[in-house]
Design a protein around this motif. Structure first.
Motif, short mmCIF file in Angstrom:
data_model
loop_
_atom_site.label_atom_id
_atom_site.label_comp_id
_atom_site.label_asym_id
_atom_site.label_seq_id
_atom_site.Cartn_x
_atom_site.Cartn_y
_atom_site.Cartn_z
N PHE A 4 1.55 5.06 -1.27
CA PHE A 4 0.14 4.82 -0.92
C PHE A 4 -0.20 5.40 0.45
N GLU A 5 0.59 6.36 0.90
CA GLU A 5 0.37 6.97 2.21
C GLU A 5 -1.03 7.55 2.31
N ASN A 126 -12.94 6.35 -4.69
CA ASN A 126 -12.60 7.77 -4.82
C ASN A 126 -12.17 8.09 -6.25
N GLU A 127 -12.26 9.34 -6.64
CA GLU A 127 -11.75 9.75 -7.93
C GLU A 127 -10.25 9.44 -7.99
N GLY A 128 -9.82 8.87 -9.09
CA GLY A 128 -8.42 8.50 -9.22
C GLY A 128 -8.10 7.14 -8.63
N ALA A 129 -9.11 6.40 -8.19
CA ALA A 129 -8.88 5.07 -7.62
C ALA A 129 -8.36 4.10 -8.69
N SER A 130 -7.76 3.03 -8.22
CA SER A 130 -7.23 2.00 -9.12
C SER A 130 -7.82 0.65 -8.75
N VAL A 131 -8.34 -0.05 -9.75
CA VAL A 131 -8.89 -1.39 -9.58
C VAL A 131 -8.04 -2.36 -10.40
N ILE A 132 -7.57 -3.41 -9.75
CA ILE A 132 -6.77 -4.41 -10.44
C ILE A 132 -7.46 -5.76 -10.31
N ILE A 133 -7.67 -6.41 -11.44
CA ILE A 133 -8.34 -7.71 -11.49
C ILE A 133 -7.28 -8.80 -11.67
N ASN A 134 -7.38 -9.85 -10.88
CA ASN A 134 -6.43 -10.96 -11.02
C ASN A 134 -6.96 -11.96 -12.05
N VAL A 222 1.33 -5.60 -9.26
CA VAL A 222 0.06 -5.01 -8.83
C VAL A 222 0.28 -3.62 -8.25
N ALA A 223 1.34 -3.46 -7.47
CA ALA A 223 1.64 -2.15 -6.90
C ALA A 223 1.89 -1.13 -8.01
N PHE A 224 2.56 -1.55 -9.08
CA PHE A 224 2.78 -0.65 -10.21
C PHE A 224 1.45 -0.22 -10.82
N LEU A 225 0.55 -1.18 -11.07
CA LEU A 225 -0.74 -0.85 -11.66
C LEU A 225 -1.61 -0.01 -10.73
N ALA A 226 -1.39 -0.14 -9.43
CA ALA A 226 -2.18 0.61 -8.46
C ALA A 226 -1.67 2.02 -8.27
N SER A 227 -0.44 2.28 -8.69
CA SER A 227 0.23 3.55 -8.38
C SER A 227 0.13 4.55 -9.52
N ASP A 228 0.55 5.76 -9.23
CA ASP A 228 0.59 6.81 -10.24
C ASP A 228 1.66 6.55 -11.30
N GLN A 229 2.55 5.61 -11.03
CA GLN A 229 3.58 5.27 -12.02
C GLN A 229 2.95 4.68 -13.29
N SER A 230 1.74 4.17 -13.16
CA SER A 230 1.04 3.59 -14.32
C SER A 230 -0.13 4.48 -14.74
N SER A 231 -0.01 5.77 -14.55
CA SER A 231 -1.12 6.70 -14.78
C SER A 231 -1.63 6.70 -16.22
N PHE A 232 -0.82 6.25 -17.18
CA PHE A 232 -1.24 6.22 -18.58
C PHE A 232 -1.56 4.79 -19.03
#
Length: 247
Positions: A4-5, A126-134, A222-232
């Motif tokens: 997330f740098e 931003n384009e490519g952003a990730s939103v995670i709902i609790n 949450v970090a997984f869902l926010a990251s590119d590791q969960s891109s699909f």
């Protein structure tokens, strides 16, 4: 390079429990995190623990407070890449015990507050952003006296699917996380110090792995869902419940 740098994150309800753990995880992975919560002293302490963070005190049920939060994000000039809509409230009440105040408080914070947390973020995402709902595993069961809370979390699960569909054209992924029995200060807040140990033991007994989860374990999901590791992964609901609702 950390995953997330250089990214900008918002975590609502970030002063304790799951929200604080997620904010710490985002910061450890390189993000600058804006955290919000109602108690300024706790929020200030959280910022010290998080490190790369900015505190914006406020209540997500108040649209003006959300505007102040996002104005602070806008002033940083880098948009918004990660949003964890976490802030919420819970309380016990059976059908006989539900009052208009209990219902309104629960839905105003958990549902209305989350809806406008996400809506007001839209111009900044931003384009490519990730939103995670609790959300919560309680959205799927019928635990006695938890009906209003469960219904509010079920509403968020439904919104997650719709928002994922509506925002996919911008490359924004929306997913939900559903924690089970997690050992946070919220337990004491709901039942009091004297009953907390017994309630925690009751919760743990229902979890197949034999214990309550930790905020850090939810933060990892949450970090997984926010990251590119969960891109699909889109519109999904990731259970972090020790198998409680799965086995």
């Amino acid at each position: 390079m950390k995953q997330f740098e250089g990214k900008t994150a918002v975590v609502t309800g970030g002063s304790s429990g799951i929200g604080l753990a997620v904010a710490e995880r985002f910061a450890a992975e390189g993000a600058h995190v804006f955290v919000t919560g109602r108690r300024k002293d706790e929020l200030d302490a959280a910022v010290e623990a998080i490190g790369s963070a900015t505190a914006v005190p406020g209540d997500i049920a108040d649209p003006a407070d959300l505007d102040r939060l996002y104005e602070a994000v806008r002033a940083r000039g880098k948009g918004l890449d990660l949003l964890f809509a976490n802030a919420g409230t819970a309380g016990f009440a059976t059908l006989e015990q539900i009052t208009p105040e209990h219902f309104d408080t629960t839905f105003n914070v958990n549902v209305r507050g989350t809806v406008f947390t996400v809506q007001k973020a839209l111009p900044l995402l931003n384009e490519g952003a990730s939103v995670i709902i609790n959300s919560s595993v309680r959205a799927d069961d019928g635990i006695e006296a938890f009906g209003t809370y469960a219904a509010s979390k079920a509403a968020l699960r439904s919104y997650t699917r719709t928002w994922a569909n509506e925002l996919k054209g911008r490359g924004i992924r929306v997913n939900a996380v559903s924690p089970g029995a997690i050992d946070t200060p919220a337990v004491v807040g709901m039942v009091g110090e004297e009953k907390a140990a017994a309630v925690k033991a009751e919760f743990a007994a229902k979890v197949p792995v034999g214990r309550m989860g930790t905020p850090a374990e939810v933060a990892a999901a949450v970090a997984f869902l926010a990251s590119d590791q969960s891109s699909f992964v889109l519109g999904a609901n990731l259970y972090v419940d020790g198998g409680e609702n799965q086995l």
